[in-house]
Design an enzyme around this catalytic site. Structure first.
Site, mmCIF file in Angstrom:
data_model
loop_
_atom_site.group_PDB
_atom_site.id
_atom_site.type_symbol
_atom_site.label_atom_id
_atom_site.label_comp_id
_atom_site.label_asym_id
_atom_site.label_seq_id
_atom_site.Cartn_x
_atom_site.Cartn_y
_atom_site.Cartn_z
ATOM 1 N N GLY A 71 35.144 42.331 40.965
ATOM 2 C CA GLY A 71 34.268 42.842 41.608
ATOM 3 C C GLY A 71 34.759 44.405 41.585
ATOM 4 O O GLY A 71 33.625 44.981 41.512
ATOM 5 N N ASN A 72 35.886 44.984 41.126
ATOM 6 C CA ASN A 72 35.844 45.919 41.044
ATOM 7 C C ASN A 72 35.159 46.628 39.770
ATOM 8 O O ASN A 72 35.012 48.100 39.477
ATOM 9 C CB ASN A 72 37.557 46.467 40.652
ATOM 10 C CG ASN A 72 38.026 46.079 42.502
ATOM 11 O OD1 ASN A 72 37.496 47.590 43.559
ATOM 12 N ND2 ASN A 72 39.087 46.328 42.879
ATOM 13 N N LYS A 184 44.366 42.485 50.696
ATOM 14 C CA LYS A 184 44.361 42.926 49.306
ATOM 15 C C LYS A 184 43.230 43.807 50.015
ATOM 16 O O LYS A 184 42.143 43.149 50.804
ATOM 17 C CB LYS A 184 43.039 41.570 49.570
ATOM 18 C CG LYS A 184 42.275 40.846 49.353
ATOM 19 C CD LYS A 184 41.853 40.386 47.533
ATOM 20 C CE LYS A 184 40.123 40.567 47.211
ATOM 21 N NZ LYS A 184 40.213 40.410 45.602
ATOM 22 N N LYS A 268 40.695 37.099 44.198
ATOM 23 C CA LYS A 268 39.462 35.674 42.671
ATOM 24 C C LYS A 268 40.733 35.321 41.288
ATOM 25 O O LYS A 268 40.788 34.355 40.849
ATOM 26 C CB LYS A 268 38.548 36.113 42.349
ATOM 27 C CG LYS A 268 38.736 37.531 41.927
ATOM 28 C CD LYS A 268 38.260 37.147 40.431
ATOM 29 C CE LYS A 268 38.376 39.082 39.203
ATOM 30 N NZ LYS A 268 39.429 39.737 39.940
ATOM 31 N N LYS A 330 47.220 39.209 39.302
ATOM 32 C CA LYS A 330 46.306 39.293 38.267
ATOM 33 C C LYS A 330 47.916 38.592 36.792
ATOM 34 O O LYS A 330 47.818 37.547 36.970
ATOM 35 C CB LYS A 330 46.062 40.323 37.296
ATOM 36 C CG LYS A 330 44.343 40.815 38.287
ATOM 37 C CD LYS A 330 43.866 42.137 36.782
ATOM 38 C CE LYS A 330 42.872 42.294 37.799
ATOM 39 N NZ LYS A 330 41.491 41.743 38.739
HETATM 40 N N1 LIG Z 1 50.200 49.275 35.644
HETATM 41 C C1 LIG Z 1 49.175 48.760 36.257
HETATM 42 N N2 LIG Z 1 48.268 49.013 35.257
HETATM 43 C C2 LIG Z 1 46.708 49.402 34.938
HETATM 44 N N3 LIG Z 1 46.720 49.043 36.269
HETATM 45 C C3 LIG Z 1 47.123 48.903 37.631
HETATM 46 C C4 LIG Z 1 48.251 48.798 37.232
HETATM 47 N N4 LIG Z 1 48.266 48.791 38.693
HETATM 48 C C5 LIG Z 1 47.514 49.517 39.342
HETATM 49 N N5 LIG Z 1 46.018 48.540 38.104
HETATM 50 C C6 LIG Z 1 44.949 49.369 38.936
HETATM 51 O O1 LIG Z 1 44.516 47.817 39.407
HETATM 52 C C7 LIG Z 1 43.039 47.541 38.882
HETATM 53 C C8 LIG Z 1 42.607 46.005 38.665
HETATM 54 O O2 LIG Z 1 42.690 45.256 39.350
HETATM 55 P P1 LIG Z 1 41.877 45.194 40.350
HETATM 56 O O3 LIG Z 1 41.475 46.180 41.225
HETATM 57 O O4 LIG Z 1 42.087 44.040 41.899
HETATM 58 O O5 LIG Z 1 39.990 44.692 40.008
HETATM 59 P P2 LIG Z 1 39.746 44.064 40.144
HETATM 60 O O6 LIG Z 1 38.035 43.836 40.915
HETATM 61 O O7 LIG Z 1 39.110 43.737 39.079
HETATM 62 O O8 LIG Z 1 41.318 42.913 40.694
HETATM 63 C C9 LIG Z 1 42.852 48.478 37.482
HETATM 64 O O9 LIG Z 1 41.574 48.971 37.915
HETATM 65 C C10 LIG Z 1 43.807 49.579 38.142
HETATM 66 O O10 LIG Z 1 43.188 50.665 38.749
HETATM 67 MG MG LIG Z 2 41.478 42.242 42.549
#
Ligand SMILES: Nc1ncnc2c1ncn2[C@@H]1O[C@H](COP(=O)(O)OP(=O)(O)O)[C@@H](O)[C@H]1O
Ligand SMILES: [Mg+2]
Length: 378
Positions: A71-72, A184, A268, A330
């Site tokens: 989503g981000n 979340k 998700k 993730k």
């Molecule tokens: N160790 C890490 N390595 C890479 N990204 C990280 C890490 N810790 C936090 N992030 C952040 O997590 C984000 C991905 O998760 P999220 O914002 O939930 O995205 P999505 O909407 O794709 O689920 C990355 O864009 C980054 O800003």
């Molecule tokens: Mg996410």
């Protein structure tokens, strides 16, 4: 009058069998699957469903990849979330989905909705002229919104009718400890000065999100089942490109009832992992806004991870390298998928999906169940 439907296999044999089925059950409506399309006949119009793949050329051993679109990455940092911005980002996502199909995979798509469902929640509070809707129904709305944008973007590349978005309900336990600890992040980012004020004025829990700013946080319970899994499996087996479990799915309790009562957003990535396990998929591809998972993220010692083993990923997770609500779910989702029989999981940006899939050249993070390839590349 209720329709009775008989599904028949492909080619001339299928058409012959359709005649026979109609002979034994004259009231039945008959679906004939020929080489490239399905025709559902009723008394009025035939309806054609076009499979995403040429099923005749599809090896029965074709592997399945579940691709979860962030989503981000659909509303990127610094964007406000206009329809044009989301459609542009969806086009980049569709291109990477297309790469995976072109590489010979059967694909199921999941999408996130953190920014979008949070924006919708803000819009609920912007007027008293009409009632605000609960979070579960806002999730349902974003499944339509983002399912449409993503299907349209995929169809632009592979033809109208290729992708179909399915409204999906996902079960959670009402006693999940996540309800007591919102993790979340949803909606827009706020500055450190605004965060305490918003928490107080709106009754929100507000957290810092991966150094990007402050956001409202909501409970994110573990998905325990997918209500429509049978329908998803049937569509996948029929060669349709299904978009399902959008925004983690609409949370419902174990009875499948009372969506409106559950104020939560399922991550998700966790829903995609569960679906991948239930479908027996070989690969889980988590497409997000960063090219790699990093260790020491956001510090001068930040370092990207290429191909790694499950044990390495578990160690970094235990060391607290991956925050809850973003990278944590993730990596946990990837590990749960691999422990459940998956072959590999990838975490990367849209532009690096194809390279990560092939395991060649400069690619994103790939976690492998069997460590045969780990140590190569990068
Ligand atoms: N160790 C890490 N390595 C890479 N990204 C990280 C890490 N810790 C936090 N992030 C952040 O997590 C984000 C991905 O998760 P999220 O914002 O939930 O995205 P999505 O909407 O794709 O689920 C990355 O864009 C980054 O800003
Ligand atoms: Mg996410």
């Amino acid at each position: 009058m209720a329709q009775r439907i008989v599904v028949i296999g492909g080619g001339a044999a299928g058409i012959g069998a359709a005649g026979a089925a109609k002979g034994t059950d004259p009231a039945a409506d008959v679906i004939v699957y020929t080489e490239f399309e399905f025709t559902i006949r009723n008394e009025s119009l035939p309806i054609r469903l076009i499979p995403a793949y040429n099923l005749d050329q599809q090896d029965p051993m074709t592997k399945t990849a579940v691709i979860a679109l962030g989503g981000n990455a659909l509303t990127r940092l610094g964007q406000s979330g206009t329809a044009e911005e989301m459609a542009g980002n969806a086009a980049a996502m569709a291109a990477c989905v297309n790469d995976v199909i072109e590489a010979g995979w059967r694909v199921v798509v999941v999408h996130g909705n953190g920014p979008q469902v949070g924006n919708l929640a803000l819009q609920q509070e912007a007027t008293t002229a009409v009632p605000a809707q609960p979070l579960a129904l806002l999730n349902a709305m974003t499944q339509g919104e983002l399912g449409s944008l993503i299907a349209t973007a995929i169809n632009a590349l592979r033809g109208p009718g290729t992708a179909a978005a399915l409204v999906t309900h996902v079960t959670v336990s009402r006693s999940d400890p996540a309800f007591a600890a919102p993790s979340k992040p949803i909606g827009p980012f706020f500055g450190a000065d605004e965060a305490p004020h918003l928490a107080q004025a709106r009754g929100w829990v507000v957290h810092q999100d991966s150094g990007r700013g402050y956001r409202r946080a909501v409970p994110s319970p573990e998905p325990t089942g997918i209500v429509e899994i049978g329908a998803i499996r049937a569509l996948v087996d029929a060669g349709c490109l299904v978009i399902a479990c959008g925004g983690g799915g609409i949370p419902v309790d174990a009875s499948g009832a009372s969506a409106a009562g559950i104020d939560a957003v399922i991550d998700k990535d966790r829903a995609a992992s569960l679906m991948a396990r239930l479908l027996g998929a070989q690969a889980l591809v988590l497409v997000t806004a960063v090219d790699h998972v990093m260790i020491n993220y956001g510090t001068p010692r930040q370092a990207k991870l290429g191909p790694i083993t499950m044990a390495e990923a578990e160690r970094h997770l235990r060391d607290g390298q991956f925050p809850p609500g973003s990278m944590g779910p993730k990596v946990e989702a990837a590990l749960a998928f691999l422990a459940g029989g998956g072959e590999w999981a990838a975490i990367t940006s849209p532009g690096l999906v194809a390279a990560t899939l092939s395991g060649e050249g400069w690619a994103g993070t790939r976690i492998e169940r069997s460590p045969s390839r780990v140590g190569q590349g990068q």
